[in-house]
Design an enzyme around this catalytic site. Structure first.
Site, PDB file in Angstrom:
ATOM      1  N   GLY A   1       2.783  87.949 -17.849  1.00 46.08           N
ATOM      2  CA  GLY A   1       1.340  87.906 -18.082  1.00 46.08           C
ATOM      3  C   GLY A   1       0.869  88.948 -19.082  1.00 46.08           C
ATOM      4  O   GLY A   1      -0.143  88.775 -19.754  1.00 46.08           O
TER       5      GLY A   1
ATOM      6  N   HIS B   1       2.191  90.497 -14.695  1.00 44.07           N
ATOM      7  CA  HIS B   1       1.473  90.294 -13.436  1.00 44.07           C
ATOM      8  C   HIS B   1       2.173  91.108 -12.340  1.00 44.07           C
ATOM      9  O   HIS B   1       3.406  91.187 -12.315  1.00 44.07           O
ATOM     10  CB  HIS B   1       1.502  88.806 -13.085  1.00 44.07           C
ATOM     11  CG  HIS B   1       0.435  88.359 -12.134  1.00 44.07           C
ATOM     12  ND1 HIS B   1       0.284  88.884 -10.869  1.00 44.07           N
ATOM     13  CD2 HIS B   1      -0.542  87.421 -12.257  1.00 44.07           C
ATOM     14  CE1 HIS B   1      -0.721  88.283 -10.270  1.00 44.07           C
ATOM     15  NE2 HIS B   1      -1.249  87.389 -11.077  1.00 44.07           N
TER      16      HIS B   1
ATOM     17  N   TYR C   1       3.311  77.835 -15.163  1.00 43.69           N
ATOM     18  CA  TYR C   1       2.261  78.503 -15.957  1.00 43.69           C
ATOM     19  C   TYR C   1       1.077  77.570 -16.125  1.00 43.69           C
ATOM     20  O   TYR C   1       1.193  76.352 -15.988  1.00 43.69           O
ATOM     21  CB  TYR C   1       2.834  78.982 -17.301  1.00 43.69           C
ATOM     22  CG  TYR C   1       2.248  80.311 -17.699  1.00 43.69           C
ATOM     23  CD1 TYR C   1       2.511  81.439 -16.918  1.00 43.69           C
ATOM     24  CD2 TYR C   1       1.408  80.443 -18.789  1.00 43.69           C
ATOM     25  CE1 TYR C   1       1.947  82.666 -17.244  1.00 43.69           C
ATOM     26  CE2 TYR C   1       0.848  81.668 -19.128  1.00 43.69           C
ATOM     27  CZ  TYR C   1       1.127  82.771 -18.346  1.00 43.69           C
ATOM     28  OH  TYR C   1       0.570  83.986 -18.651  1.00 43.69           O
TER      29      TYR C   1
HETATM   30  C1  LCV Z   1       5.284  94.445  -9.553  1.00 40.38           C
HETATM   31  C2  LCV Z   1       6.868  95.734 -10.670  1.00 40.38           C
HETATM   32  C3  LCV Z   1       6.879  94.827 -11.727  1.00 40.38           C
HETATM   33  C4  LCV Z   1       6.012  93.700 -11.629  1.00 40.38           C
HETATM   34  N1  LCV Z   1       5.239  93.541 -10.527  1.00 40.38           N
HETATM   35  O1  LCV Z   1      12.016  99.882 -13.744  1.00 40.38           O
HETATM   36  O2  LCV Z   1       4.477  85.274 -16.668  1.00 40.38           O
HETATM   37  S1  LCV Z   1       4.741  84.975 -15.260  1.00 40.38           S
HETATM   38  O3  LCV Z   1       4.344  83.640 -14.867  1.00 40.38           O
HETATM   39  O4  LCV Z   1       6.132  85.260 -14.922  1.00 40.38           O
HETATM   40  C5  LCV Z   1       3.771  86.107 -14.354  1.00 40.38           C
HETATM   41  C6  LCV Z   1       3.696  85.695 -12.912  1.00 40.38           C
HETATM   42  C7  LCV Z   1       4.278  87.479 -14.521  1.00 40.38           C
HETATM   43  O5  LCV Z   1       3.790  88.232 -15.337  1.00 40.38           O
HETATM   44  O6  LCV Z   1       5.322  87.867 -13.690  1.00 40.38           O
HETATM   45  C8  LCV Z   1       5.878  89.182 -13.895  1.00 40.38           C
HETATM   46  C9  LCV Z   1       6.933  89.070 -14.989  1.00 40.38           C
HETATM   47  N2  LCV Z   1       7.552  90.424 -15.211  1.00 40.38           N
HETATM   48  C10 LCV Z   1       8.856  90.627 -15.301  1.00 40.38           C
HETATM   49  O7  LCV Z   1       9.685  89.730 -15.160  1.00 40.38           O
HETATM   50  C11 LCV Z   1       9.295  92.062 -15.510  1.00 40.38           C
HETATM   51  C12 LCV Z   1       9.790  92.602 -14.181  1.00 40.38           C
HETATM   52  N3  LCV Z   1      10.191  94.023 -14.306  1.00 40.38           N
HETATM   53  C13 LCV Z   1      11.381  94.388 -14.887  1.00 40.38           C
HETATM   54  O8  LCV Z   1      12.168  93.573 -15.394  1.00 40.38           O
HETATM   55  C14 LCV Z   1      11.673  95.858 -14.908  1.00 40.38           C
HETATM   56  O9  LCV Z   1      10.819  96.486 -13.959  1.00 40.38           O
HETATM   57  C15 LCV Z   1      11.394  96.473 -16.301  1.00 40.38           C
HETATM   58  C16 LCV Z   1      12.463  95.963 -17.304  1.00 40.38           C
HETATM   59  C17 LCV Z   1       9.977  96.123 -16.770  1.00 40.38           C
HETATM   60  C18 LCV Z   1      11.507  98.014 -16.180  1.00 40.38           C
HETATM   61  O10 LCV Z   1      12.771  98.318 -15.595  1.00 40.38           O
HETATM   62  P1  LCV Z   1      12.996  99.785 -15.010  1.00 40.38           P
HETATM   63  O11 LCV Z   1      14.403  99.830 -14.545  1.00 40.38           O
HETATM   64  O12 LCV Z   1      12.519 100.790 -15.969  1.00 40.38           O
HETATM   65  P2  LCV Z   1      12.190  99.183 -12.305  1.00 40.38           P
HETATM   66  O13 LCV Z   1      12.639  97.781 -12.452  1.00 40.38           O
HETATM   67  O14 LCV Z   1      12.975 100.114 -11.438  1.00 40.38           O
HETATM   68  O15 LCV Z   1      10.673  99.130 -11.794  1.00 40.38           O
HETATM   69  C19 LCV Z   1       9.984 100.323 -11.442  1.00 40.38           C
HETATM   70  C20 LCV Z   1       9.005  99.924 -10.357  1.00 40.38           C
HETATM   71  O16 LCV Z   1       8.045  98.997 -10.892  1.00 40.38           O
HETATM   72  C21 LCV Z   1       8.038  97.830 -10.112  1.00 40.38           C
HETATM   73  C22 LCV Z   1       9.427  97.739  -9.511  1.00 40.38           C
HETATM   74  O17 LCV Z   1       9.402  96.922  -8.361  1.00 40.38           O
HETATM   75  C23 LCV Z   1       9.698  99.197  -9.192  1.00 40.38           C
HETATM   76  O18 LCV Z   1       8.977  99.519  -8.023  1.00 40.38           O
HETATM   77  P3  LCV Z   1       9.684 100.459  -6.877  1.00 40.38           P
HETATM   78  O19 LCV Z   1       9.943 101.765  -7.564  1.00 40.38           O
HETATM   79  O20 LCV Z   1       8.664 100.519  -5.792  1.00 40.38           O
HETATM   80  O21 LCV Z   1      10.969  99.736  -6.486  1.00 40.38           O
HETATM   81  N4  LCV Z   1       7.732  96.676 -10.969  1.00 40.38           N
HETATM   82  C24 LCV Z   1       8.273  96.398 -12.160  1.00 40.38           C
HETATM   83  N5  LCV Z   1       7.758  95.244 -12.649  1.00 40.38           N
HETATM   84  N6  LCV Z   1       5.885  92.752 -12.632  1.00 40.38           N
HETATM   85  N7  LCV Z   1       6.050  95.559  -9.551  1.00 40.38           N
END
Ligand code: LCV
Length: 258
Positions: free
Chosen positions: A109, A64, A139
């Site tokens: 999600g 999400h 959830y």
């Molecule tokens: C918005 C993002 C996101 C993101 N949203 O790259 O299941 S529930 O209930 O939890 C539901 C509500 C849900 O699905 O929640 C989301 C759950 N997702 C996560 O917990 C994963 C969050 N993301 C990460 O852990 C990392 O981004 C990963 C491991 C996927 C990739 O890491 P990496 O180092 O390659 P960055 O973290 O630097 O992210 C690159 C850009 O994508 C955005 C993040 O904010 C960043 O944006 P900026 O470059 O503008 O800073 N991003 C990543 N995930 N779910 N935005």
């Protein structure tokens, strides 16, 4: 710009997430394009749809789009009309098999979306994490049922309570994925599986998929129990931990749930 790319090969379709800068986070705009892609496939009577990311990414989808989660409001973060829920229902109701082809990590999600595909074919890089506990999200019942229909209760609880990724080997052993194949063979294996299914009776498959959906969803809950569940969830998404969880994510810091 479209956040999904669509292609028809022989008589199966391929939908590729196209929002790599945000790790294919499932924003309302991406879900809109995803649903349009499924409508396009249905208009063209496509008999299998493969849902994938580009083979160059490390993350299939980050789940999400957290920046679109409601905070400091009375809004349910996973309401029936939430874009993520619309996307998941589009997959569940598409009248032919939807196969998730997974290279890379799957979060939140997107993990729910993947387990709602009819099959998952992954490679050794695939991992699966359901993350509401990380964000303080209560959830929703349909989402929890999706996982209870996929893995044993104790595995579902471990995934929800730890929010930790499950790796490819474990994902295959607990039944999240149908097959794990070598990275270099993932596309060919998945595309050939789609070609094989396309040679079977599409009418028979469509009616079996719809029956499986209806039967898997038939879960007796009386109205009072439903109201109780909604009351429980409302207290959480209107509470401090959820708002702190989303704030911390957006501020790129660890949440303080104590
Ligand atoms: C918005 C993002 C996101 C993101 N949203 O790259 O299941 S529930 O209930 O939890 C539901 C509500 C849900 O699905 O929640 C989301 C759950 N997702 C996560 O917990 C994963 C969050 N993301 C990460 O852990 C990392 O981004 C990963 C491991 C996927 C990739 O890491 P990496 O180092 O390659 P960055 O973290 O630097 O992210 C690159 C850009 O994508 C955005 C993040 O904010 C960043 O944006 P900026 O470059 O503008 O800073 N991003 C990543 N995930 N779910 N935005």
């Amino acid at each position: 710009m479209s956040y999904t790319q669509t292609e028809i090969i022989d008589n199966f379709g391929v939908i590729t997430f196209n929002r790599e800068d945000k790790r294919n986070a499932l924003s309302a705009a991406l879900i809109h394009d995803l649903i349009e892609s499924f409508d396009f496939m249905e208009r063209n009577k496509v008999r299998v749809v493969i849902l994938r990311a580009s083979s160059r990414v490390k993350c299939w989808s980050a789940g999400h789009d957290v920046s679109e989660l409601p905070t400091n409001s009375t809004a349910d973060p996973l309401r029936y009309s939430d874009p993520l829920e619309l996307g998941i229902r589009a997959i569940r109701k598409y009248p032919a098999p939807v196969i998730a082809m997974i290279h890379g990590t799957v979060w939140g999600g997107a993990c729910d979306m993947a387990v709602n595909c009819d099959m998952i074919i992954g490679d050794p890089t695939c991992t699966f994490a359901i993350t509401p506990a990380k964000l303080g999200v209560p959830y929703n019942p349909s989402g929890i049922l999706h996982f209870l229909n996929r893995v044993p209760l104790n595995i579902a609880k471990e995934m929800f309570f730890t929010a930790l990724p499950i790796d490819a080997v474990r994902a295959e052993s607990v039944g999240i994925v149908n097959h794990i194949v070598p990275e270099a063979e993932l596309e060919a294996y998945t595309y050939n599986l789609a070609r094989h299914i396309c040679q079977q009776s599409s009418e028979s498959i469509a009616v079996m998929k719809e029956q499986a959906r209806i039967i898997a969803d038939s879960f007796p809950i009386n109205p009072e129990t439903w109201e109780y569940i909604q009351e429980l969830r409302r207290k959480v998404y209107q509470g401090e931990q959820y708002n702190e969880g989303v704030r911390a994510f957006l501020q790129k810091r660890v949440p303080n749930f104590v």
